[in-house]
Design an enzyme around this catalytic site. Sequence first.
Site, PDB file in Angstrom:
ATOM      1  CB  SER A 226      -0.830  -0.022   1.311  1.00 48.59           C
ATOM      2  OG  SER A 226      -1.955  -0.975   1.108  1.00 48.59           O
ATOM      3  CG  ASP A 285      -1.577   2.129   7.417  1.00 47.81           C
ATOM      4  OD1 ASP A 285      -0.508   1.677   7.177  1.00 47.81           O
ATOM      5  OD2 ASP A 285      -2.506   1.429   7.251  1.00 47.81           O
ATOM      6  CB  THR A 287      -3.542   4.854   2.392  1.00 52.75           C
ATOM      7  OG1 THR A 287      -3.391   3.123   2.082  1.00 52.75           O
ATOM      8  CG2 THR A 287      -4.448   5.277   1.137  1.00 52.75           C
ATOM      9  CG  ASP A 445      -5.120  -4.089   2.849  1.00 50.06           C
ATOM     10  OD1 ASP A 445      -5.012  -4.828   2.028  1.00 50.06           O
ATOM     11  OD2 ASP A 445      -4.312  -3.602   3.962  1.00 50.06           O
ATOM     12  CG  HIS A 449      -3.702  -8.128   4.913  1.00 48.95           C
ATOM     13  ND1 HIS A 449      -2.881  -8.787   4.159  1.00 48.95           N
ATOM     14  CD2 HIS A 449      -3.568  -6.863   4.367  1.00 48.95           C
ATOM     15  CE1 HIS A 449      -2.166  -7.944   3.218  1.00 48.95           C
ATOM     16  NE2 HIS A 449      -2.699  -6.573   3.614  1.00 48.95           N
ATOM     17  CG  HIS A 491      -3.197  -3.417  -2.761  1.00 49.62           C
ATOM     18  ND1 HIS A 491      -3.805  -4.357  -2.269  1.00 49.62           N
ATOM     19  CD2 HIS A 491      -2.628  -2.344  -1.802  1.00 49.62           C
ATOM     20  CE1 HIS A 491      -3.851  -4.002  -0.871  1.00 49.62           C
ATOM     21  NE2 HIS A 491      -3.251  -2.837  -0.679  1.00 49.62           N
TER      22      HIS A 491
HETATM   23 ZN   LIG Z   1      -3.343  -1.211   0.362  1.00 53.86          ZN
END
Ligand SMILES: [Zn+2]
Length: 668
Positions: A226, A285, A287, A445, A449, A491
Amino acid sequence: MISSRISGALALLATSLSVVSGQTFQRLGTCPTLGCILPPDQQDFLPGQHFDIRFEVHAPKNGSEAFNDGVPDEKFTVTIAKDNGKPQSIASFFELKEPSLEKWTFSWYEDLFAQDAKTPSVVNVASKIYRQVALYEPGTYTVTLNYYSGKTTTATWVVRPLATKKKAKNVILFIGDGMTTNMITAARLLAHKSINGKYQSTLQLDKFPTLGHQMTHSIDSFITDSANSASALYTGHKTTVNAMGVYVDSSPDKFDDPKVETIVELLKRIWGSAWGAVSTAFIADATPTALTAHTRSRYEYGALIEQALNGFSNTSWTKQDGPDVYFGGGAEQFLPSSASYQGKDYYAEFAKKGYSVSLNKTSLLALPDDKKALGIFCKSNLPVWLDRNIFPENTMKLKNDPSGASGPAKDIPGQKEMTLKAIDILHKRGGKDGFFLMSEAASIDKQMHVLDYERALGDLLELDDTVRATIQKLQDLGELNNTLIVVTADHGHGFDVFGGADTKYLAAQHDKDDRHKRSAVGVYHESGLSQYTVEQPGISYNTGPNFPVNWDPRYVIAAGTGAAPDRREQYGVGKNGSRTPAVTLPGMGDDDYYVNPTDRTGGFVVNGTLPTTESQGVHSLTDVPVFAQGPCSGNFGGVYSNTDIFFKIASCLGLGHPTKKTDGGKGR
Ligand SMILES: [Zn+2]
Ligand SMILES: *[C@@H]1O[C@H](CO)[C@@H](O)[C@H](O)[C@H]1NC(C)=O
Ligand SMILES: *[C@@H]1O[C@H](CO)[C@@H](O)[C@H](O)[C@H]1NC(C)=O
Ligand SMILES: *[C@@H]1O[C@H](CO)[C@@H](O)[C@H](O)[C@H]1NC(C)=O
Ligand SMILES: *[C@@H]1O[C@H](CO)[C@@H](O)[C@H](O)[C@H]1NC(C)=O
Ligand SMILES: *[C@@H]1O[C@H](CO)[C@@H](O)[C@H](O)[C@H]1NC(C)=O
Ligand SMILES: *[C@@H]1O[C@H](CO)[C@@H](O)[C@H](O)[C@H]1NC(C)=O
């Protein structure tokens, strides 16, 4: 001066290069030869976009590429030529003083055998970096590095056409982190009722006029993370896994890599517009921070918050004033501690620069619209929509109070509340200069995961609900016509639904080898119809339209991903909070993951496809969708690279400028 030793070694170089082709471990991903130009070959620039240029000459001391006894050429020269013009030295072209030579050593493993044997290859490097330059005239530029007396590396760069006219006043970029078309399809099935194959309502995303596909590959690997995918969306430049706002060099310093200017740095510099970031992740994070970050390591969380507030100050760079709005989780980087930059209190650092600071939903909604705003609503990521709305008792088990007090954060907003408040503030503060907002649904996301599909899809539906409310808000403000809205992902994950599962039947099976349990999965005709849209007498989830009316039906979706650790599957919603599919076991390796013995205990074991060192699912190759509406949205149809999203947005905002203005960038 050419020595016989060098020319002898040059002949060797030609043969050794074929040895390393096809490698998955890389000396430096963007540099297959021993001379590196960063930005490398095939990069595109916005006219006037600031960037740094680094040159490196590598001298491998040992390993398959060993060259020149490990002595790098320190007398290398570099030139640049526009179109078919005369090459000039980089320093004279950009009117810069020749920078001093830097030297360092690094090592890398050539393959898994070398890694197992712990025999790294050692490389000595000579390098120069030219800071904060820009190319203002559209065209093709050829950059040439001459080294080892006769060896050359060239890079062709394209400066795209000028774009000086602003066609959209505002841009809102929604990122569903890890979101794919398959997940959107599944979310629609859960939340929207259909009768005999005909949907009675649809997602807001289904109503967008333009749909495109973007390719998400990294610059030097076909699967992205990411950090570099966000950076590609925000800068028009792909980079390496874990990097943001830089091309990765080989030096040990994580903050000296050659930088590229981001969309919000450009927007602030050129138009003085307001900008903000909203995320359901911790705000440090990748993004959200990739909007302002310049580092090869996304894990430098404290420094990334400092860069967001005060701009990149370690080497000469665009002055940056901090976001107008910054809303998300991640109190760890704000409370004074080892996780904050230099141990400082970043609530106080933001307040000193004029921010009003909010730590809960009530005070978020009461924030003044005319002041810069910081809102940090918990430690770590925000609890997901499903836990905030359907299983709130799970949020009360957490110790995530953003003030640092013990106990749970009790009054947490969701993506919708944060985004709508952000729009009020940005609209007010941007005034006639407009605004840019990035709003991220991060836990699509994060929950993919850990293979918690219901939690991921709940957050996807929250994103869709946020987009719907945003459109209404812009309509109310009279700004809908002026606002380009783009909804995309960074993604994907290899997720899909392949049938239904009868949870009641599955719970009643106790066969030892698990094989019979799998007959609870119904495929094709036995998949049946979505039961998530069928009301159950006596049960009300009370979450309004556009969400499932029943999160816990007997017949659930049977879903999976293409990349997972060993785990047990039971299907249906986990009522006890987010899932941990695989764990290390006592007496086994501490980096070796097995089926979690306490996860989905009535289900059957499914063996994974990943190395057993992976505790979670990983990202996949798929292209991801791009939805657009508003000014310039017609440019978003078709299939293109993630970097093109930057160029499409930047050109709609009129950010491609032909002159130096007073921008501080050196160049022509
Ligand atoms: Zn991501
Ligand atoms: C290269 O040299 C270093 C010592 O300088 C050694 O540790 C390493 O194993 C060597 N690598 C190879 C591939 O021979
Ligand atoms: C500046 O660079 C140093 C070392 O290179 C690093 O430790 C520090 O975190 C950087 N600061 C920022 C704000 O990036
Ligand atoms: C929310 O924050 C305000 C201001 O910091 C505080 O006075 C209030 O008690 C908080 N409310 C909750 C429910 O924590
Ligand atoms: C602007 O919005 C109005 C409705 O509010 C609509 O009728 C009109 O077609 C829009 N114009 C443009 C240029 O999109
Ligand atoms: C639910 O979570 C708690 C810890 O939060 C744990 O003790 C308990 O065993 C879990 N129950 C199930 C059914 O997983
Ligand atoms: C999973 O893999 C283990 C070996 O690691 C094997 O013993 C077991 O039978 C496999 N289970 C299934 C369901 O394939």
